[in-house]
Design a protein around this motif. Sequence first.
Motif, PDB file in Angstrom:
ATOM      1  N   GLY A  72       0.658  -0.907  -0.133  1.00 55.60           N
ATOM      2  CA  GLY A  72       0.133  -0.374   0.049  1.00 55.60           C
ATOM      3  C   GLY A  72       0.298   1.313   0.087  1.00 55.60           C
ATOM      4  N   ILE A  73       1.976   1.487   0.946  1.00 54.60           N
ATOM      5  CA  ILE A  73       2.433   2.144   0.910  1.00 54.60           C
ATOM      6  C   ILE A  73       3.848   2.638  -0.475  1.00 54.60           C
ATOM      7  N   PHE A  74       3.968   1.206  -0.809  1.00 56.00           N
ATOM      8  CA  PHE A  74       4.850   1.389  -1.530  1.00 56.00           C
ATOM      9  C   PHE A  74       3.844   2.037  -3.377  1.00 56.00           C
ATOM     10  N   VAL A  75       2.577   1.362  -3.907  1.00 54.86           N
ATOM     11  CA  VAL A  75       1.624   1.907  -4.853  1.00 54.86           C
ATOM     12  C   VAL A  75       1.334   3.554  -4.523  1.00 54.86           C
ATOM     13  N   THR A  76       0.818   3.154  -3.292  1.00 54.33           N
ATOM     14  CA  THR A  76       0.065   4.830  -2.942  1.00 54.33           C
ATOM     15  C   THR A  76       1.319   5.967  -3.592  1.00 54.33           C
ATOM     16  N   GLY A  77       2.704   5.695  -2.430  1.00 55.25           N
ATOM     17  CA  GLY A  77       3.533   7.105  -2.880  1.00 55.25           C
ATOM     18  C   GLY A  77       4.011   7.009  -4.851  1.00 55.25           C
ATOM     19  N   MET A 109      -6.042   6.360   0.391  1.00 53.77           N
ATOM     20  CA  MET A 109      -5.594   5.906  -0.354  1.00 53.77           C
ATOM     21  C   MET A 109      -5.562   4.484  -0.058  1.00 53.77           C
ATOM     22  N   LEU A 110      -4.163   5.553   1.533  1.00 49.61           N
ATOM     23  CA  LEU A 110      -2.955   3.617   2.121  1.00 49.61           C
ATOM     24  C   LEU A 110      -4.424   2.829   2.229  1.00 49.61           C
ATOM     25  N   ILE A 111      -5.350   3.054   3.174  1.00 41.62           N
ATOM     26  CA  ILE A 111      -7.067   2.357   3.382  1.00 41.62           C
ATOM     27  C   ILE A 111      -7.784   1.738   2.851  1.00 41.62           C
ATOM     28  N   GLY A 112      -7.736   2.643   1.985  1.00 40.39           N
ATOM     29  CA  GLY A 112      -8.404   1.504   0.087  1.00 40.39           C
ATOM     30  C   GLY A 112      -7.184   0.331   0.025  1.00 40.39           C
ATOM     31  N   LEU A 113      -6.484   0.460   0.272  1.00 33.10           N
ATOM     32  CA  LEU A 113      -5.498  -0.329  -0.632  1.00 33.10           C
ATOM     33  C   LEU A 113      -4.975  -1.553   0.288  1.00 33.10           C
ATOM     34  N   LEU A 114      -5.457  -1.559   1.401  1.00 30.11           N
ATOM     35  CA  LEU A 114      -4.944  -2.493   2.633  1.00 30.11           C
ATOM     36  C   LEU A 114      -5.251  -3.958   2.230  1.00 30.11           C
ATOM     37  N   GLN A 115      -6.440  -3.223   2.464  1.00 28.82           N
ATOM     38  CA  GLN A 115      -7.753  -4.852   2.422  1.00 28.82           C
ATOM     39  C   GLN A 115      -7.314  -5.841   0.786  1.00 28.82           C
TER      40      GLN A 115
END
Length: 143
Positions: A72-77, A109-115
Motif C-alpha cells: 500500500g505504501i509503495f503504490v500510494t507513493g 489511498m492507504l486505507i483503500g489499498l490495505l484490504q
Amino acid sequence: MSLSTDNPKAAERAYDLPGSFAHALWRGVLCKCPRCGEAKLFRRWLKPVDTCPNCSLDISGQRADDLPAYIGIFVTGHLLAPVIIALVTAFALSAMALLGIIIPLAVIMLIGLLQPSKGAVIALQWWNGMHGFRKERVEEPPA
C-alpha cells in the motif's frame, strides 16, 4: 453440500481452480477466496475467515504480516508522486495547503489499498503452497 478435505478430487469438482497466478491474485484483490473465487475472504476489515464456506480452504495459516502495508505504501507513493509534483509546480499553494491536500489523500489511498493488498498476499501464499496451504493447480490436458 459439504466438502471433505480427505478427498481432494471430489472437492475440486465443486469449484473452478484459477488457471493462472494472475487469476488467483485477482481473486485475492477482489477479497474473494483464491481457490474458488466465490466466498468472501474477510469476515472483518483485515481479519480473514478461518475456512472458506464454499470450498473449505483452511485460510487460518496465512501469514500476510506487514507485506500488505508495504504494498500500500509503495503504490500510494508512486501514484501520489506525480500529483505532488503537479501541485507544487502548477499552483502557488502554501505548505499547509499542500499538506491539507496530500495527507488526507494519502491516508484514504492507504486505507483503500490495505484490504485488497492483504487479499493478494493471501492468494500469493495459496498459489505457492506457503504457510500451510497446499499447492493446487489446474491439471494440464495431455498433449
